[in-house]
Design an enzyme around this catalytic site. Structure first.
Site, PDB file in Angstrom:
ATOM      1  N   ARG A 126       0.819  -1.210   0.000  1.00 44.29           N
ATOM      2  CA  ARG A 126       0.000   0.000   0.000  1.00 44.29           C
ATOM      3  C   ARG A 126       0.857   1.266   0.000  1.00 44.29           C
ATOM      4  O   ARG A 126       0.369   2.352   0.314  1.00 44.29           O
ATOM      5  CB  ARG A 126      -0.973  -0.011   1.181  1.00 44.29           C
ATOM      6  CG  ARG A 126      -2.088  -1.047   1.002  1.00 44.29           C
ATOM      7  CD  ARG A 126      -3.091  -1.075   2.149  1.00 44.29           C
ATOM      8  NE  ARG A 126      -3.719   0.214   2.326  1.00 44.29           N
ATOM      9  CZ  ARG A 126      -3.506   1.031   3.356  1.00 44.29           C
ATOM     10  NH1 ARG A 126      -2.634   0.705   4.305  1.00 44.29           N
ATOM     11  NH2 ARG A 126      -4.135   2.184   3.447  1.00 44.29           N
ATOM     12  N   LYS A 127       2.122   1.139  -0.379  1.00 54.20           N
ATOM     13  CA  LYS A 127       2.970   2.313  -0.568  1.00 54.20           C
ATOM     14  C   LYS A 127       2.692   2.891  -1.951  1.00 54.20           C
ATOM     15  O   LYS A 127       3.510   2.838  -2.866  1.00 54.20           O
ATOM     16  CB  LYS A 127       4.437   1.944  -0.396  1.00 54.20           C
ATOM     17  CG  LYS A 127       4.800   1.609   1.043  1.00 54.20           C
ATOM     18  CD  LYS A 127       6.267   1.267   1.205  1.00 54.20           C
ATOM     19  CE  LYS A 127       6.602   0.954   2.658  1.00 54.20           C
ATOM     20  NZ  LYS A 127       8.009   0.554   2.842  1.00 54.20           N
ATOM     21  N   THR A 128       1.486   3.433  -2.053  1.00 53.90           N
ATOM     22  CA  THR A 128       1.008   4.006  -3.312  1.00 53.90           C
ATOM     23  C   THR A 128       0.776   5.502  -3.114  1.00 53.90           C
ATOM     24  O   THR A 128       0.810   6.006  -1.997  1.00 53.90           O
ATOM     25  CB  THR A 128      -0.296   3.327  -3.755  1.00 53.90           C
ATOM     26  OG1 THR A 128      -1.247   3.364  -2.663  1.00 53.90           O
ATOM     27  CG2 THR A 128      -0.067   1.877  -4.139  1.00 53.90           C
ATOM     28  N   THR A 263       5.991   0.343  -7.025  1.00 49.52           N
ATOM     29  CA  THR A 263       5.193   1.559  -7.194  1.00 49.52           C
ATOM     30  C   THR A 263       6.014   2.805  -6.890  1.00 49.52           C
ATOM     31  O   THR A 263       6.098   3.718  -7.717  1.00 49.52           O
ATOM     32  CB  THR A 263       3.935   1.527  -6.300  1.00 49.52           C
ATOM     33  OG1 THR A 263       4.295   1.155  -4.957  1.00 49.52           O
ATOM     34  CG2 THR A 263       2.915   0.550  -6.849  1.00 49.52           C
TER      35      THR A 263
END
Length: 280
Positions: A126-128, A263
């Site tokens: 979830r390092k977006t 990402t």
């Protein structure tokens, strides 16, 4: 989805595209094409079509998301009012280039991993970018990767701060089992061999080995096998994994490698949009 994409464009336009309105007279019609300026994996084509359609631009798509493309290859041909096309051009290209960069890096990483372990999954984290997580996760999928969690409601993921506040693995998993539907998997993040073994024993569906070096990961896999626990849970490894060390992790015997690298460190793929007047 369509509203989100339109909002991106209108946020960029503001009240009007003053350059285009000043220079381009009404009633003109143009043809154009989006072309690759380097090879890679394309992603975001379907979203580009949605944006163009919303602004009355016709499209003829030449490739599909997830397809490998070459330098000079045409991605899509477009036609319509140049005022509309020029106003949405930057948003469309930014989205396509960003998503294609992620898809390309994901594919490259997967090919590296598959060369030593054809069974391990490569997943995003979830390092977006806030507001772009759906698009970036979709790009991972186009590149052949697993999306992991899109949002916090996808599954339970118990992390170190949860454990610090709850009091331990047993209590955390017990509370999670009571709270969530049977359709939701429970994953827990651990930092040592002892924690990993305990998490599997008490029923975690997925155990994430966080920031462990490859040798320590191998130790966990060996210990689980010795206790006949290896098949009781999926084993995931995450933390600091990139193109320089992912082969080492692929050789450990884990089921999933998750990494934010695909990402947050992806370089946008170079694409361009060129227009020409329609012959009257």
């Amino acid at each position: 989805m369509r509203q989100d994409l339109a909002k991106m464009v209108y946020d960029d336009i503001g009240f009007e595209d003053i350059t285009t309105c000043a220079l381009i007279p009404p009633g003109l019609m143009v043809n154009g094409q989006i072309m690759a300026k380097e090879g890679g994996v394309i992603a975001g084509v379907e979203l580009a079509v949605v944006i163009f359609k919303e602004f009355g631009v016709e499209t003829d798509v030449m490739v599909v998301d997830g397809e490998k493309i070459k330098n000079g290859q045409i991605i899509m041909e477009i036609s319509g009012d140049p005022r509309s096309i020029l106003s949405v051009e930057r948003t469309v290209l930014n989205l396509l280039m960003r998503m294609s960069g992620i898809a390309t890096l994901t594919r490259n990483i997967i090919e590296m991993v598959r060369s030593v372990n054809p069974n391990v999954l490569v997943a995003g984290t979830r390092k977006t970018t806030p507001g772009l997580q759906f698009f970036e996760k979709s790009a991972i999928r186009a590149g052949g990767g697993d999306t992991h969690r899109y949002r916090l409601d996808d599954s339970v993921l118990i992390k170190d701060n949860h454990l610090a506040l709850v009091g331990g693995v047993d209590e955390a998993i017990s509370r999670a089992r009571k709270y969530v539907s049977f359709t939701k998997k429970i994953e827990i993040e651990v930092e040592s061999l002892e924690e990993a073994l305990h998490a599997v024993r008490v029923g975690a569906d997925i155990v994430m080995l966080d920031n462990m070096d490859p040798d320590k990961v191998k130790d966990v896999i060996v210990a689980l096998k010795k206790e006949n626990l290896r098949d009781n849970a999926l084993i995931e490894v995450s933390g600091g994994i990139n193109s320089d060390n992912i082969i080492q992790y692929a050789n450990t015997g884990v089921d999933v490698i998750s990494t934010g690298y695909i990402t947050h460190s992806a370089r946008s793929l170079d694409l361009s949009l060129d227009l020409e007047k329609m012959h009257q």
